[in-house]
Motif scaffolding. Structure first.
Motif, PDB file in Angstrom:
ATOM      1  N   GLU A  45     -46.896  20.569  27.179  1.00  0.00           N
ATOM      2  CA  GLU A  45     -47.993  19.565  26.285  1.00  0.00           C
ATOM      3  C   GLU A  45     -47.527  20.122  24.879  1.00  0.00           C
ATOM      4  O   GLU A  45     -48.530  20.792  24.247  1.00  0.00           O
ATOM      5  N   ALA A  69     -41.629  16.648  25.540  1.00  0.00           N
ATOM      6  CA  ALA A  69     -42.280  16.996  26.785  1.00  0.00           C
ATOM      7  C   ALA A  69     -40.840  16.794  27.623  1.00  0.00           C
ATOM      8  O   ALA A  69     -40.898  17.423  28.857  1.00  0.00           O
ATOM      9  N   ARG A  89     -44.848  13.608  21.108  1.00  0.00           N
ATOM     10  CA  ARG A  89     -45.090  14.740  21.999  1.00  0.00           C
ATOM     11  C   ARG A  89     -44.516  14.273  23.261  1.00  0.00           C
ATOM     12  O   ARG A  89     -44.049  15.202  23.991  1.00  0.00           O
ATOM     13  N   ASP A  90     -44.536  13.094  23.808  1.00  0.00           N
ATOM     14  CA  ASP A  90     -44.061  12.711  25.056  1.00  0.00           C
ATOM     15  C   ASP A  90     -42.515  12.850  24.801  1.00  0.00           C
ATOM     16  O   ASP A  90     -42.051  13.286  26.005  1.00  0.00           O
ATOM     17  N   TYR A 128     -38.836  23.407  29.728  1.00  0.00           N
ATOM     18  CA  TYR A 128     -39.362  22.305  29.086  1.00  0.00           C
ATOM     19  C   TYR A 128     -40.630  22.680  28.291  1.00  0.00           C
ATOM     20  O   TYR A 128     -41.392  23.709  28.767  1.00  0.00           O
TER      21      TYR A 128
END
Length: 312
Positions: free
Chosen positions: A226, A243, A239-240, A223
């Motif tokens: 950040e 992740a 970005r979330d 994964y």
């Protein structure tokens, strides 16, 4: 008083019996005692203090007058000042901090084992306390110590270390009796970590501004760690969201096996050849990118894989 009986038992002046439990205001940890010695020594004049070691009383701090009165018949060849000096050394050596104690004239009177290991001869008994700082910062440290002595208020500062070139010390200077106690920590690792993090953020912002280039770290589970704004801009995902998606899932189906094998090769410590894949883009057609992978080493451990993506 109950504490007098307890001390007489310890001195061998009465028959042993279960000693009474000290009151909470007679219990103190070694670190709190050193940090606030002025306060605790005033309490020790009124009643003995029990110094805790791993949660249990191990040492007793009391006035010379009290000990002379209780143990006069059992005095040893050692003088009271020598005995108290041994106790102070044991107390300081049990602390993890780099601790140096100085008198009102700035002369070192005690230091912890960790301080002696770090500073060496610079903290020898009788030497000037400003020798813990590099020559360029000694006047600055001396001025800070004088302020603490004159105001009775502690101070904090950061100075270059005299013992290790290029290292920075974070100091807490606290008043203690008529002198000062200096608590030192090597602040260089935290400073270097902050600089490294700032560099990562600046690099990501520069990649996003350049467009068509992104980098990301992939953890051993596959994964992104950040993910930055550059990768978010390239994929059209937040970005979330990035992740929560395995990195290989960002590639077109036909390229996932090869990309997964290359990531495993990098996790094994080898830098694989660059790959050309189709990168999926949210609400848009895939784009062709070249992917470079390299193992991320921390000491002898491979903590993940760094990937750089360049749009073609």
């Amino acid at each position: 008083m109950a504490w007098r009986t307890a001390l007489r038992i310890q001195c061998g002046m009465v028959s042993p019996a279960p000693p009474p439990s000290p009151s909470p205001d007679q219990l103190v940890t070694s670190s709190d005692l050193v940090r606030h010695f002025g306060l605790w020594q005033e309490r020790a004049v009124r009643a003995p203090l029990y110094i805790l070691h791993r949660g249990r009383p191990r040492f007793v701090l009391t006035s010379i007058e009290t000990m002379d009165a209780l143990c006069a018949a059992h005095a040893s060849a050692a003088t009271p000042s020598a005995a108290s000096g041994i106790d102070a050394t044991v107390l300081l050596d049990g602390m993890r901090d780099l601790v140096v104690v100085a008198g009102p004239d700035g002369t070192i009177i005690a230091s912890s084992r960790t301080a002696r290991a770090h500073f060496g001869a610079a903290v020898a008994h009788g030497g000037p306390i400003d020798r813990v700082a590099a020559p360029s910062a000694r006047a600055f440290l001396t001025a800070a110590i004088r302020r603490v002595l004159s105001t009775g208020a502690g101070d904090r500062l950061e100075i270059p270390s005299a013992a290790r070139e290029g290292r920075m010390l974070t100091l807490a200077i606290e008043p203690a009796d008529a002198g000062v106690v200096l608590f030192a920590q090597d602040g260089t690792p935290e400073r270097e970590a902050a600089q490294a993090l700032a560099s990562v953020h600046a690099t990501d912002a520069a990649l996003a501004a350049a467009t068509g280039v992104a980098s990301v770290t992939i953890n051993p589970r596959g994964y992104p760690v950040e993910p930055g704004t550059a990768l978010a801009a390239m994929t059209g995902l937040t970005r979330d969201a990035l992740a929560m998606i395995r990195f290989v899932a960002l590639a077109e189906i036909g390229a996932r096996v090869a990309l997964g094998a290359a990531i495993e090769q990098a996790m094994a410590g080898t830098t694989p050849a660059p790959l050309h894949i189709g990168l999926l883009v949210n609400r848009a057609d895939p784009i062709a990118v070249r992917v470079g992978l390299a193992p991320l080493r921390i000491g002898a451990t491979i903590a993940g894989v760094t990937a750089v993506l360049v749009a073609l």
